[in-house]
Write a protein that holds these residues in place. Sequence first.
Motif, short mmCIF file in Angstrom:
data_model
loop_
_atom_site.label_atom_id
_atom_site.label_comp_id
_atom_site.label_asym_id
_atom_site.label_seq_id
_atom_site.Cartn_x
_atom_site.Cartn_y
_atom_site.Cartn_z
N HIS A 27 61.27 71.07 30.18
CA HIS A 27 62.12 70.96 28.99
C HIS A 27 61.91 69.58 28.37
CE1 HIS A 27 64.25 74.69 29.50
NE2 HIS A 27 64.73 74.35 30.68
N ARG A 28 62.12 69.51 27.07
CA ARG A 28 62.15 68.22 26.37
C ARG A 28 63.02 68.34 25.12
NH1 ARG A 28 56.88 64.83 24.28
NH2 ARG A 28 56.94 64.01 26.40
N GLY A 29 63.81 67.32 24.86
CA GLY A 29 64.41 67.17 23.54
C GLY A 29 65.81 67.72 23.36
N GLY A 75 82.03 75.05 38.49
CA GLY A 75 81.35 73.77 38.26
C GLY A 75 80.34 73.84 37.12
N THR A 76 79.72 72.69 36.87
CA THR A 76 78.81 72.54 35.73
C THR A 76 77.58 71.74 36.14
OG1 THR A 76 80.69 72.53 34.19
CG2 THR A 76 78.64 71.52 33.39
N GLN A 77 76.44 72.15 35.62
CA GLN A 77 75.23 71.34 35.75
C GLN A 77 74.81 70.93 34.35
OE1 GLN A 77 72.95 74.27 37.97
NE2 GLN A 77 73.28 73.16 39.88
N TRP A 78 74.80 69.65 34.10
CA TRP A 78 74.56 69.11 32.75
C TRP A 78 73.32 68.24 32.81
CZ3 TRP A 78 78.25 69.74 28.63
CH2 TRP A 78 77.92 69.07 27.46
N MET A 79 72.26 68.67 32.16
CA MET A 79 71.00 67.96 32.26
C MET A 79 70.53 67.55 30.86
SD MET A 79 67.50 69.30 34.08
CE MET A 79 66.81 70.18 32.68
N ASN A 80 70.39 66.25 30.65
CA ASN A 80 69.75 65.78 29.42
C ASN A 80 68.25 65.74 29.69
OD1 ASN A 80 72.19 65.27 27.96
ND2 ASN A 80 72.48 63.44 29.20
N VAL A 95 72.44 72.30 24.06
CA VAL A 95 72.95 71.40 23.03
C VAL A 95 71.77 70.58 22.53
CG1 VAL A 95 74.68 69.66 22.45
CG2 VAL A 95 75.07 71.19 24.40
N ASN A 96 71.55 70.59 21.23
CA ASN A 96 70.46 69.78 20.69
C ASN A 96 70.75 68.30 20.93
OD1 ASN A 96 68.06 69.19 19.43
ND2 ASN A 96 68.89 69.33 17.36
N ALA A 97 69.69 67.51 21.06
CA ALA A 97 69.86 66.06 21.16
C ALA A 97 69.46 65.44 19.83
CB ALA A 97 68.98 65.50 22.27
N PRO A 98 70.21 64.46 19.36
CA PRO A 98 69.79 63.76 18.13
C PRO A 98 68.41 63.16 18.34
CG PRO A 98 72.00 63.08 18.83
CD PRO A 98 71.43 63.89 19.94
N ALA A 99 67.64 63.01 17.26
CA ALA A 99 66.27 62.50 17.35
C ALA A 99 66.21 61.20 18.15
CB ALA A 99 65.71 62.29 15.95
N ASP A 114 64.82 59.86 25.51
CA ASP A 114 65.51 59.12 26.57
C ASP A 114 65.01 59.59 27.93
OD1 ASP A 114 67.02 57.98 24.61
OD2 ASP A 114 68.92 58.91 25.19
N GLU A 115 65.27 58.78 28.92
CA GLU A 115 64.96 59.21 30.28
C GLU A 115 65.88 60.39 30.64
OE1 GLU A 115 64.86 57.32 34.77
OE2 GLU A 115 64.94 55.99 33.03
N ALA A 116 65.31 61.37 31.31
CA ALA A 116 66.10 62.56 31.67
C ALA A 116 67.20 62.20 32.67
CB ALA A 116 65.18 63.62 32.27
N THR A 117 68.35 62.84 32.52
CA THR A 117 69.45 62.61 33.46
C THR A 117 70.05 63.95 33.88
OG1 THR A 117 71.09 62.44 31.67
CG2 THR A 117 70.07 60.39 32.42
N TYR A 118 70.74 63.92 35.00
CA TYR A 118 71.39 65.14 35.51
C TYR A 118 72.79 64.77 35.95
CZ TYR A 118 72.52 68.85 38.85
OH TYR A 118 73.15 69.85 39.54
#
Lengths: 193, 315
Positions: free
Chosen positions: B87-89, B117-122, B151-155, B160-164
Amino acid sequence: MERRSFLKWSTTALAGGMSLPSLGSSLLPGAKTAPGLVEGFYQLPAAKGHVRHGLFNLQKLNQPALPKWLEVFEQHRFFKDGISESGSDFKTFTCAIEGEMITLGYDDQQVFIIQGEEVIEASDSNRAKNFQILRGASSIELEDGKESVIIVLEGKAVINDERFASGEFLVSDQRVRLTQQETHSLSVILYPS
Amino acid sequence: MTIHLYSYSSIFYIFVGTHIFAVLMKTRSIKGIYPSVKVNMGGVILDQPLPYRGLDMVDPFLLIHHWDDKLPGRQHQSKVGVGPHPHRGFTPVSFIFKGGVHHRDSRGHESIIYGGGTQWMNSGYGIVHSERPAKEIAQDGGDFELIQFWVNAPAKHKFDEATYQPLNASGTPKVTSSDGKVEVGVVAGEFLGKQGPIETHSQLLNLRLDLQAGGKMDIPLPSDYNAILYPLDGVLKLNGERAINAKDMTVFEMDGEGIHVEAIKDTRAIILAGQPIGEPVVSYGPFVMNSQREVMEAIRDYQAGKLGTLKEKFS
């Protein structure tokens, strides 16, 4: 020029890891015997369709007909609306020529080429050192004596007197003429260095 | 004029110290209702209300996948779920409802999150991850249900570095309705004084609703947020007038301060609300970028291994 008979794979996918014996009766004698087609023509499996998300990864195809200098990977089709197939989908074709990866990404409007770090927006007839694309109603002639693989990615093409449909490809080392009459047709010709 | 306003409104209460203030809330009207369609996502059959034909996204939300399955058991974990993929973006988020989801990714994160629970990954610049039912569910069988939304990420955050961020049910703040029949889990954003623990790239309010039949609640929503409601099951009445069936997604207009929900049957639902990002979106398969060229660059970087590689270890 000598005519030969050819073999054609059926439309059965030769996805990664599938071994030749498992093809069974899907190996069919081909009917196309136009002059100049010296090696044979074959068919790649259909592109893997993706809804939004999809399960995208690169799977090398086990296609015994390809020359040793060429590896071809499963093609992908990303649905424009994220739900189902349409004429505006974004498609990718990936191969490795002598280990160097090349990816074409294309839709009904444009073609991108990835080679190494470069992402190039392609013109109608891009020619690089080891590949060439032919987009739209156009034709080219390939010289004698150098092995090439011609893959019709989109639409139809005529190679010498034979019609080729999307997904069909030819391995040849003779002089051939590739002609496309449709604006959305796209073929790629791959050469060893 | 007063009568007109009341007919489209609802009353909710604000607690300030020991004082209770009744506030008239103008409810948002319904923009559209979209039934889920079945899609095949890499061999997994899912309900997909978003995107819908003619509705590509509800900015900043790009996708809702509802995966409800019953595993037969006697399976190795490596043979179930969704294997490694990039994934990216954008931010893929999983709300887990039944069973457990084992997350592994190319940045070294690994965790199992269970129902509630929730898994939230940027995904940011890029990540390769897998999402599989927990080992014991693969082996012993059982219910497995989750919703994944994007959820879209702003440009400015797409590289950014991926986070979880994992979040358990016990770590999810809860708000209960005055009749005690509606429980709201606050995952991201602020809701009636409770702050969701998830850090986000844009303004969001993401809620999980658990309603008993007859339960009612006003759900205030920031007026400049797009908003979606999706019931996993049951039947809801919205704004006192419109019945919404399970797996039908409702999109609201930005013309009010919130919505009123009433459960006709026991219902589980999610509410996704967020401030629109308003940027061009090119979304293909697992990548969400601002241009086609950027999608090609994502493919290039994935093929070059720059999004990382994931070699799953199974015990």
